[in-house]
Design an enzyme around this catalytic site. Structure first.
Site, PDB file in Angstrom:
ATOM      1  N   SER A  59     -31.977 -18.083 -59.138  1.00 13.55           N
ATOM      2  CA  SER A  59     -30.817 -18.861 -58.662  1.00 13.55           C
ATOM      3  C   SER A  59     -29.560 -18.208 -59.213  1.00 13.55           C
ATOM      4  O   SER A  59     -29.611 -17.517 -60.244  1.00 13.55           O
ATOM      5  CB  SER A  59     -30.901 -20.296 -59.202  1.00 13.55           C
ATOM      6  OG  SER A  59     -29.654 -20.951 -59.049  1.00 13.55           O
ATOM      7  N   TYR A  80     -32.146 -26.527 -66.007  1.00  6.19           N
ATOM      8  CA  TYR A  80     -32.476 -25.785 -64.782  1.00  6.19           C
ATOM      9  C   TYR A  80     -31.984 -24.341 -64.902  1.00  6.19           C
ATOM     10  O   TYR A  80     -32.721 -23.392 -64.617  1.00  6.19           O
ATOM     11  CB  TYR A  80     -31.828 -26.472 -63.585  1.00  6.19           C
ATOM     12  CG  TYR A  80     -32.006 -25.737 -62.275  1.00  6.19           C
ATOM     13  CD1 TYR A  80     -33.214 -25.777 -61.581  1.00  6.19           C
ATOM     14  CD2 TYR A  80     -30.953 -24.991 -61.728  1.00  6.19           C
ATOM     15  CE1 TYR A  80     -33.370 -25.098 -60.370  1.00  6.19           C
ATOM     16  CE2 TYR A  80     -31.105 -24.319 -60.517  1.00  6.19           C
ATOM     17  CZ  TYR A  80     -32.314 -24.372 -59.849  1.00  6.19           C
ATOM     18  OH  TYR A  80     -32.469 -23.696 -58.659  1.00  6.19           O
TER      19      TYR A  80
END
Ligand code: NDP
Length: 245
Positions: free
Chosen positions: A130, A143
């Site tokens: 990501s 995350y």
């Protein structure tokens, strides 16, 4: 080096990027094995000719058996979850769940897949990280840390398999219009308002096409990492305003 791949294992294939990727790779002629927990949400892929398996990627024993059985040429580690909120005050489960799905499962799958790829002198590992791994955003530190782990692992793996013919690609998406935000918030409407209304977002197909590009690149080409952003999403920079300026 032989890159005539025939089989691909795609995790997190019941929605979003994983579903689009399974379809894209199947269209390239690969025999795709698609894994996610929700059997009903895998039906479209089954209809498109993919082998589908309702499986939790954190079930290491069953995932290892699947990898042994399929002996995939291509592994797309895409399954992922996100939880909103800062570290101070989050629940223990928020930490362990994200680490289990986003990091441990990736390592466990590849622990089994790499020796199989080595024995065949071919293989392609595609890890979906990501932009949170590479740019600083507030609000999702756990995350971001799990995705940074995926990015670091991906770089390490390129060294580990150097000279074997195995290619290793990190896919780094910006904001993609998928279910991940609704699942993170527990509210699809709030997710739409906070993350998509008035913003540009990628479609899952945009990322799937990038993955297909890496997988179908000529044998001498290793697409090491691809960052794909919506045109209007630009992280970073240093801008400030002074009174009267
Ligand atoms: P989705 O929520 O649409 O897809 C996530 C997929 O992961 C689903 O198929 C889900 O299926 C699967 N999954 C979750 N937990 C498990 C589990 N324990 N076992 C097996 N499968 C699981 O989100 P995205 O498509 O957006 O996410 C795909 C990847 O892309 C993730 O790794 C995410 O971090 C990454 N990413 C997403 C971005 C975005 O803006 N959307 C940006 C950057 C990266 P099921 O629930 O059926 O198990």
């Amino acid at each position: 080096m032989n890159t005539s791949y025939s089989t691909a294992l795609v995790t997190g294939a019941s929605s979003g990027i994983g579903k689009a990727t399974a379809l894209a790779l199947a269209q390239q002629g690969l025999a795709v094995v698609a894994v996610a927990r929700r059997a009903d949400a895998l039906a479209d892929l089954a209809a498109a000719g993919c082998a589908v398996l309702p499986l939790d990627v954190t079930d290491h024993e069953r995932m290892a058996a699947l990898v042994e059985d399929v002996a995939p040429d291509v592994v797309v580690n895409n399954a992922g979850i996100a939880r909103m909120g800062n570290l101070g005050g989050c629940m223990t489960g928020d930490i362990t769940d994200q680490l289990s799905v986003n990091v441990s499962a990736v390592m466990e799958i590849l622990r089994v897949a790499i020796p199989i790829m080595r024995a065949k002198s071919r293989g392609h590992i595609v890890n979906v990280s990501s932009i949170a791994a590479h740019h600083v955003f507030g609000g999702m530190p756990v995350y971001a840390a799990t995705k940074a782990a995926v990015a670091a692992l991906t770089d390490q793996l390129r060294l580990e398999v150097a000279g074997t013919g195995i290619r290793v690609t990190e896919i780094i998406p910006g904001r993609v219009e998928t279910e991940i935000f609704a699942n993170a918030l527990g509210d699809a409407e709030e997710a739409r308002q906070r993350f998509f209304d008035g913003y540009d977002a990628l479609r899952p197909q945009d990322v799937a096409e990038a993955i297909a590009y890496a997988v179908t690149a000529p044998p001498h080409v290793n697409v090491t990492r691809l960052e794909i952003m919506p045109t209007h999403q630009v992280p970073g920079g240093l801008s400030f305003h002074r009174d009267g300026a």
